[in-house]
Design a protein around this motif. Structure first.
Motif, PDB file in Angstrom:
ATOM      1  N   VAL A   1      -2.835  29.371   7.438  1.00  0.00           N
ATOM      2  CA  VAL A   1      -3.016  28.761   8.274  1.00  0.00           C
ATOM      3  C   VAL A   1      -0.909  28.641   8.948  1.00  0.00           C
ATOM      4  CG1 VAL A   1      -2.984  26.491   9.532  1.00  0.00           C
ATOM      5  CG2 VAL A   1      -4.699  27.255   7.642  1.00  0.00           C
ATOM      6  N   PRO A   2      -0.925  29.261  10.224  1.00  0.00           N
ATOM      7  CA  PRO A   2       0.703  29.008  10.456  1.00  0.00           C
ATOM      8  C   PRO A   2       0.816  27.900  10.841  1.00  0.00           C
ATOM      9  CG  PRO A   2      -0.253  29.739  11.951  1.00  0.00           C
ATOM     10  CD  PRO A   2      -2.016  29.929  10.628  1.00  0.00           C
ATOM     11  N   VAL A   3       2.202  27.737  10.586  1.00  0.00           N
ATOM     12  CA  VAL A   3       2.452  25.770  10.838  1.00  0.00           C
ATOM     13  C   VAL A   3       4.316  26.387  11.451  1.00  0.00           C
ATOM     14  CG1 VAL A   3       3.853  24.017   9.684  1.00  0.00           C
ATOM     15  CG2 VAL A   3       0.437  24.736   8.728  1.00  0.00           C
ATOM     16  N   THR A   4       4.838  25.510  12.094  1.00  0.00           N
ATOM     17  CA  THR A   4       6.444  25.637  12.649  1.00  0.00           C
ATOM     18  C   THR A   4       6.736  24.333  12.919  1.00  0.00           C
ATOM     19  OG1 THR A   4       5.860  28.211  13.697  1.00  0.00           O
ATOM     20  CG2 THR A   4       7.585  26.468  14.232  1.00  0.00           C
ATOM     21  N   VAL A   5       7.653  23.613  11.746  1.00  0.00           N
ATOM     22  CA  VAL A   5       8.348  22.635  11.878  1.00  0.00           C
ATOM     23  C   VAL A   5       9.201  22.854  12.227  1.00  0.00           C
ATOM     24  CG1 VAL A   5       9.323  20.808  10.297  1.00  0.00           C
ATOM     25  CG2 VAL A   5       6.784  21.679   9.819  1.00  0.00           C
ATOM     26  N   ASP A   6       9.611  22.372  13.417  1.00  0.00           N
ATOM     27  CA  ASP A   6      10.956  22.085  14.514  1.00  0.00           C
ATOM     28  C   ASP A   6      11.299  20.437  14.491  1.00  0.00           C
ATOM     29  OD1 ASP A   6      13.538  22.548  15.700  1.00  0.00           O
ATOM     30  OD2 ASP A   6      12.265  23.135  18.202  1.00  0.00           O
ATOM     31  N   ALA A   7      12.238  20.176  14.052  1.00  0.00           N
ATOM     32  CA  ALA A   7      13.434  18.630  13.784  1.00  0.00           C
ATOM     33  C   ALA A   7      14.440  19.096  14.451  1.00  0.00           C
ATOM     34  CB  ALA A   7      13.198  18.110  12.629  1.00  0.00           C
ATOM     35  N   THR A   8      14.914  19.807  15.562  1.00  0.00           N
ATOM     36  CA  THR A   8      16.573  20.231  16.001  1.00  0.00           C
ATOM     37  C   THR A   8      16.742  19.718  17.304  1.00  0.00           C
ATOM     38  OG1 THR A   8      15.377  21.827  17.138  1.00  0.00           O
ATOM     39  CG2 THR A   8      16.484  22.776  15.086  1.00  0.00           C
ATOM     40  N   ALA A   9      15.356  18.468  17.479  1.00  0.00           N
ATOM     41  CA  ALA A   9      15.423  17.947  18.746  1.00  0.00           C
ATOM     42  C   ALA A   9      16.430  16.167  18.187  1.00  0.00           C
ATOM     43  CB  ALA A   9      14.370  17.553  19.385  1.00  0.00           C
ATOM     44  N   LEU A  10      16.551  16.716  16.725  1.00  0.00           N
ATOM     45  CA  LEU A  10      16.390  15.317  15.605  1.00  0.00           C
ATOM     46  C   LEU A  10      17.621  15.677  15.152  1.00  0.00           C
ATOM     47  CD1 LEU A  10      15.520  11.941  15.032  1.00  0.00           C
ATOM     48  CD2 LEU A  10      14.759  13.034  13.280  1.00  0.00           C
TER      49      LEU A  10
ATOM     50  N   ALA B   1       7.678  15.006   7.583  1.00  0.00           N
ATOM     51  CA  ALA B   1       8.655  13.661   8.117  1.00  0.00           C
ATOM     52  C   ALA B   1       9.819  14.415   7.991  1.00  0.00           C
ATOM     53  CB  ALA B   1       8.499  12.862   7.289  1.00  0.00           C
ATOM     54  N   ALA B   2      10.926  13.461   8.499  1.00  0.00           N
ATOM     55  CA  ALA B   2      12.125  14.049   8.479  1.00  0.00           C
ATOM     56  C   ALA B   2      13.405  13.327   8.436  1.00  0.00           C
ATOM     57  CB  ALA B   2      12.376  14.644  10.030  1.00  0.00           C
ATOM     58  N   ARG B   3      14.203  12.654   7.377  1.00  0.00           N
ATOM     59  CA  ARG B   3      15.013  11.848   6.701  1.00  0.00           C
ATOM     60  C   ARG B   3      16.004  11.901   7.836  1.00  0.00           C
ATOM     61  NH1 ARG B   3      17.276  11.311   2.942  1.00  0.00           N
ATOM     62  NH2 ARG B   3      17.229  13.100   1.305  1.00  0.00           N
ATOM     63  N   THR B   4      16.590  11.436   7.692  1.00  0.00           N
ATOM     64  CA  THR B   4      18.327  10.792   8.965  1.00  0.00           C
ATOM     65  C   THR B   4      18.740  10.316   7.547  1.00  0.00           C
ATOM     66  OG1 THR B   4      17.187   9.176  10.182  1.00  0.00           O
ATOM     67  CG2 THR B   4      17.762  11.024  11.191  1.00  0.00           C
ATOM     68  N   ALA B   5      20.037  10.804   7.122  1.00  0.00           N
ATOM     69  CA  ALA B   5      20.972   9.553   6.507  1.00  0.00           C
ATOM     70  C   ALA B   5      21.037   8.546   6.589  1.00  0.00           C
ATOM     71  CB  ALA B   5      23.174  10.229   7.377  1.00  0.00           C
ATOM     72  N   ASP B   6      20.416   7.945   7.446  1.00  0.00           N
ATOM     73  CA  ASP B   6      20.083   6.067   7.080  1.00  0.00           C
ATOM     74  C   ASP B   6      18.737   6.083   5.821  1.00  0.00           C
ATOM     75  OD1 ASP B   6      18.049   7.409   9.219  1.00  0.00           O
ATOM     76  OD2 ASP B   6      18.402   5.548  10.076  1.00  0.00           O
ATOM     77  N   GLY B   7      18.295   7.507   5.631  1.00  0.00           N
ATOM     78  CA  GLY B   7      17.494   6.399   4.809  1.00  0.00           C
ATOM     79  C   GLY B   7      15.372   6.392   5.950  1.00  0.00           C
ATOM     80  N   ARG B   8      15.911   6.625   7.286  1.00  0.00           N
ATOM     81  CA  ARG B   8      14.615   6.520   8.099  1.00  0.00           C
ATOM     82  C   ARG B   8      13.286   7.386   7.820  1.00  0.00           C
ATOM     83  NH1 ARG B   8      13.586   2.309  10.375  1.00  0.00           N
ATOM     84  NH2 ARG B   8      12.065   2.212  11.766  1.00  0.00           N
ATOM     85  N   TRP B   9      12.895   7.812   7.856  1.00  0.00           N
ATOM     86  CA  TRP B   9      11.771   9.276   8.084  1.00  0.00           C
ATOM     87  C   TRP B   9      11.512   8.829   9.922  1.00  0.00           C
ATOM     88  CZ3 TRP B   9      11.494  12.466   4.415  1.00  0.00           C
ATOM     89  CH2 TRP B   9      11.851  12.602   3.142  1.00  0.00           C
ATOM     90  N   HIS B  10      11.229  10.299  10.124  1.00  0.00           N
ATOM     91  CA  HIS B  10      10.674  10.913  11.644  1.00  0.00           C
ATOM     92  C   HIS B  10       9.876  11.899  11.368  1.00  0.00           C
ATOM     93  CE1 HIS B  10      14.278   9.037  13.258  1.00  0.00           C
ATOM     94  NE2 HIS B  10      14.655   9.285  12.210  1.00  0.00           N
ATOM     95  N   VAL B  11       8.421  10.751  11.577  1.00  0.00           N
ATOM     96  CA  VAL B  11       6.944  11.755  11.486  1.00  0.00           C
ATOM     97  C   VAL B  11       6.524  12.092  12.646  1.00  0.00           C
ATOM     98  CG1 VAL B  11       5.013  11.487  10.592  1.00  0.00           C
ATOM     99  CG2 VAL B  11       6.930  10.312  10.014  1.00  0.00           C
ATOM    100  N   GLY B  12       6.624  13.424  12.316  1.00  0.00           N
ATOM    101  CA  GLY B  12       5.903  13.966  13.711  1.00  0.00           C
ATOM    102  C   GLY B  12       3.974  14.972  13.036  1.00  0.00           C
ATOM    103  N   GLY B  13       3.442  15.303  13.647  1.00  0.00           N
ATOM    104  CA  GLY B  13       2.841  15.800  13.307  1.00  0.00           C
ATOM    105  C   GLY B  13       1.323  16.760  14.395  1.00  0.00           C
ATOM    106  N   THR B  14       0.462  17.283  13.908  1.00  0.00           N
ATOM    107  CA  THR B  14      -0.543  17.758  14.525  1.00  0.00           C
ATOM    108  C   THR B  14      -1.900  18.147  14.010  1.00  0.00           C
ATOM    109  OG1 THR B  14      -1.364  19.791  15.984  1.00  0.00           O
ATOM    110  CG2 THR B  14      -0.223  20.357  13.936  1.00  0.00           C
ATOM    111  N   TRP B  15      -3.456  17.661  14.490  1.00  0.00           N
ATOM    112  CA  TRP B  15      -4.090  17.963  13.221  1.00  0.00           C
ATOM    113  C   TRP B  15      -4.871  19.515  13.221  1.00  0.00           C
ATOM    114  CZ3 TRP B  15      -8.327  15.490  11.048  1.00  0.00           C
ATOM    115  CH2 TRP B  15      -8.148  14.058  11.353  1.00  0.00           C
ATOM    116  N   VAL B  16      -5.161  19.926  12.455  1.00  0.00           N
ATOM    117  CA  VAL B  16      -5.329  21.236  12.132  1.00  0.00           C
ATOM    118  C   VAL B  16      -7.349  21.354  11.758  1.00  0.00           C
ATOM    119  CG1 VAL B  16      -5.298  24.017  11.525  1.00  0.00           C
ATOM    120  CG2 VAL B  16      -3.451  22.153  12.072  1.00  0.00           C
ATOM    121  N   ASN B  17      -8.038  21.929  13.080  1.00  0.00           N
ATOM    122  CA  ASN B  17      -9.559  21.784  12.306  1.00  0.00           C
ATOM    123  C   ASN B  17      -9.597  23.074  11.948  1.00  0.00           C
ATOM    124  OD1 ASN B  17     -10.322  19.388  13.965  1.00  0.00           O
ATOM    125  ND2 ASN B  17      -9.841  20.477  15.569  1.00  0.00           N
TER     126      ASN B  17
END
Lengths: 315, 257
Positions: free
Chosen positions: B70-79, B124-140
C-alpha cells in the motif's frame, strides 16, 4: 391519479426486490452465429447487484451435445446458464471449457459436476492453487449471489491443437499474457473465435496476473486469425461480440498506453501515489471502468517498471 | 463520465488543500473517528501533548488493491521545525510502521506498507517543543497483508540479493532533487507461522561529507523489497545509504546524482 402512481411505484419496487431475492441473473442466450450462443455480462466490476455477472460465457450446439465455454462466477450462474442452454437445445452438455483461471469464468463449474471440464494444464494448477481464495473474495464482493458456491476443479487437461467434440471440430490455441495460460477456442464450422479475457471490448482490461509483452504478442496472433477466410465473429471475454478485430485493437491500445505510462512515470521518478493520481488520457476517459482498472493496474505493473529504472535497466 | 466526476472531485480537493494551506486546521477531535485513537495516543505517543494538524499530510489510496504494497506518502513540510515523524496504523497487528528524523532533508517520505485490514494510516510529527502534530487518512483494504508470506518465501533469490540497494537521483525536470531507492529484503513480520521476524531496522542517508539528510527506522509492516522516495534538500552530490536489519546484516550503497 397520484395514488395510482404511488401504488404503481410500490409494485415496481416489490417486483425489483422479488427479482433480487430470487437471485436471477436474467441470462438469455444470444445467437452469435450458426449453433453458437453467448451470454453477455455487464461491463461492470463485481457487486451485490450484478451478482458477478460481469463476464461472457458461450456454448456451441454440436451434433452430439453441447460444448460450454466458461461457466460464470457462481453456482447460481452455472445453474441458470444450464437452464438457459436447455431452453435452446435438449442435447446434453458434452464438455465444459475454462478459458483461464479467473473466478468470473470458472466458479459456475459446480453446476456442471459430472460433465468433463477441461482447461490448460497451467490453468488447472492455478485454479487448484488460487480457486478457493478467489471464491472467498467473491463472497465478499457479490454477497448472497454466491450462496452454495464451492470450487469445482477442471477434470481434463486440454492442449493446443484440433479437438473434435460431439461431432464438432474446434481449434484450441494456447496463449498467455492476460494470465499464465489463456485458451482461445475457434469453432471451425461457424468461424467464431472465443477469445476469453485476451480481448476486452468497451471495458478497460484487468491485469492482476498480466504479462503485457506476452499479451500483446497473443493479440497480434489473434488479429491474424480474424484475417483468415472463415472468420465471422469475435467473442471477447468482456463486452459485446464483434465481426471485426476492433476489440483486439482497443485492448492493444489500452495495454500499450498502460505499460508506456508506467515506464514514463518510473523514468520521471514518480512515487506510486503520484502515479495513481495521474489523469487518464482523453481517449480512455469515458471507457467503462477505466479509472478503477488504471488504479488497480498501477499496483500490478508499476513496481516492475520502477525496479527497471532503479536498477538501471531503463534509462 | 465517472472519470469527469473524479476529476472535478480532485479539483475540489486541490482547492480545499489550497485553502487549508492558508489556515492550519488543528484540533483534539480525531478527524478519522477511530475507536483506537485513545489507545494510539497512549501506546504510540506516550500520552504526550498532541493536536490533529492538517499540515501533516498522509497520502494513500482510499482503497488499496494490494494489501502487501500500500503506497503511503507522508508530507509534513508545511509544518516548520519537524524533528521526528512517526507513522502508524491503528488497526494493524503491528501498529508502528516506521519513524524518520529529517535533518538536512525536508520532512517528506514515500514508502509502501503491509496492512492487515482497513485502518487509519497516520503520521505524527514532533516539533522541538515536544508536541505531536497528527495527520492521517483511512485506507480500505481486503486485508491479510501482515499474515501472508512474503514473495521471498517462495524463492531463494532474496538470499543471494539480500540488502542489495538500487537507486537513482533526479537532477532535472519536475522531480529534481528527488532520491528513490529500493532495498532487497523479505521484511518478514514474524506473524506467519514458522517464519521469524526478519526486517530492516535502520537506514541513514548522508552526503559524501557525512552530513546527515535523514535517519529512518523501519518496523515489520514496511513492505517487502522496500522502496523509499525522499527529497535530498539543499545538499548536492552523491548520497550514501547505510543501514542494517534486525539480524545485523548491513548495507552501504552510494547513489550518484
Amino acid at each position: 391519479m397520484k395514488r395510482h402512481l404511488l401504488m404503481g411505484l410500490a409494485l415496481l419496487m416489490l417486483a425489483g426486490s422479488a427479482v433480487a431475492a430470487a437471485f436471477d441473473y436474467g441470462l438469455k442466450a444470444r445467437r452469435v452465429a450458426d449453433g453458437v450462443y453467448a451470454f453477455i455480462g455487464h461491463t461492470e466490476d463485481f457487486d451485490t447487484v450484478n451478482g458477478g455477472n460481469i463476464a461472457n460465457a458461450a456454448f456451441i450446439v454440436a451434433p452430439g451435445g453441447v460444448i460450454v465455454v466458461d461457466s460464470g462466477s457462481s453456482l447460481r450462474y452455472g445453474q441458470q446458464m444450464r437452464a438457459a442452454i436447455a431452453a435452446v437445445t435438449d442435447k446434453p452438455v458434452a464438455l465444459v471449457i475454462n478459458t483461464h483461471h479467473h473466478p468470473d469464468h470458472f466458479l459456475g463449474n459446480q453446476a456442471f459436476a459430472g460433465v468433463p471440464i477441461g482447461a490448460l494444464a497451467e490453468t488447472r494448477q492455478a485454479i487448484a492453487a488460487e480457486g478457493d481464495a478467489f471464491a472467498e473474495n467473491l463472497f465478499r464482493m457479490s454477497g448472497d449471489w454466491m450462496k452454495g458456491t464451492e470450487l469445482q476443479q477442471p477434470t481434463r487437461t486440454l492442449a493446443a491443437g484440433p479437438l473434435e467434440i460431439a461431432g464438432r471440430r474446434l481449434r484450441l490455441l494456447a496463449f498467455d499474457g492476460h494470465t499464465g495460460a489463456d485458451l482461445v477456442v475457434v469453432d471451425e464450422a461457424s468461424g467464431v473465435v472465443i477469445a476469453g479475457d485476451l480481448v476486452f471490448h468497451g471495458r478497460a482490461p484487468t491485469t492482476p496476473h498480466a504479462n503485457v509483452a506476452h499479451w500483446l504478442a497473443a493479440l497480434d496472433r489473434l488479429e491474424a486469425l480474424t484475417r483468415e477466410l472463415g472468420f465471422k465473429v469475435l467473442l471477447p471475454g468482456h463486452g459485446e461480440p464483434s465481426t471485426s478485430a476492433a476489440p483486439i485493437r482497443e485492448t492493444r491500445a489500452w495495454l500499450v498506453w498502460l505499460v508506456d505510462a508506467m515506464r514514463q512515470a518510473a523514468r520521471d521518478g514518480l512515487d506510486m501515489n503520484e502515479v495513481l493520481a495521474r489523469p487518464l488520457p482523453p481517449e480512455f476517459a469515458s471507457l467503462p471502468l477505466a479509472a478503477s482498472e488504471y488504479r488497480r493496474s498501477v499496483g500490478h505493473l508499476f513496481p516492475a517498471a520502477e525496479q527497471d529504472v532503479l536498477e538501471g535497466r531503463a534509462q | 463520465m465517472k472519470f469527469q466526476r473524479t476529476l472535478s472531485v480532485s479539483a475540489f480537493c486541490a482547492l480545499l488543500a489550497a485553502m487549508s494551506l492558508a489556515v492550519a486546521q488543528t484540533g483534539r477531535v480525531d478527524p478519522l473517528d477511530s475507536a483506537r485513537w485513545g489507545d494510539m495516543h497512549h501506546s504510540v505517543l506516550a500520552d504526550a501533548p498532541f493536536e490533529f494538524d492538517d499540515r501533516v499530510r498522509v497520502i494513500a489510496p482510499t482503497t488499496a488493491e494490494n494489501p502487501m504494497q500500500v503506497p503511503v506518502t507522508v508530507d509534513a513540510t508545511a509544518l516548520p521545525g519537524v524533528e521526528e515523524v512517526l507513522v502508524f496504523a491503528d488497526f494493524n497487528p503491528i501498529v508502528r510502521v516506521l519513524r524518520f528524523f529529517p535533518q538536512e532533508a525536508p520532512a517528506q517520505l514515500g514508502f509502501r506498507v503491509k496492512l492487515q485490514q482497513s485502518t487509519p494510516v497516520r503520521a505524527a510529527a514532533r516539533t522541538a517543543d515536544g508536541r505531536w502534530h497528527v495527520g492521517g487518512t483511512w485506507v480500505n483494504t481486503v486485508g491479510g497483508g501482515c499474515t501472508a508470506p512474503s514473495a521471498a518465501a517462495a524463492s531463494t533469490e532474496w538470499q543471494r540479493r539480500l540488502n542489495e540497494v538500487s537507486g537513482r537521483q533526479w537532477t532535472e525536470g519536475p522531480n529534481a532533487g528527488r532520491l528513490r531507492l529500493r532495498i532487497v529484503h523479505p521484511m518478514d513480520t514474524g506473524l506467519v507461522a514458522g517464519t521469524p521476524a526478519f526486517h530492516l531496522e535502520e537506514i541513514n542517508f548522508t552526503d559524501a561529507a557525512g552530513k546527515r539528510l535523514m535517519r529512518v527506522e523501519t518496523f515489520e509492516p514496511v513492505s517487502e523489497n522496500p522502496v523509499f522516495t525522499l527529497q535530498r534538500g539543499a545538499l548536492a552530490g552523491p548520497v550514501d545509504a547505510r543501514g542494517r536489519d534486525n539480524n545485523g546484516n548491513a548495507f552501504d550503497a552510494r547513489i550518484a546524482p
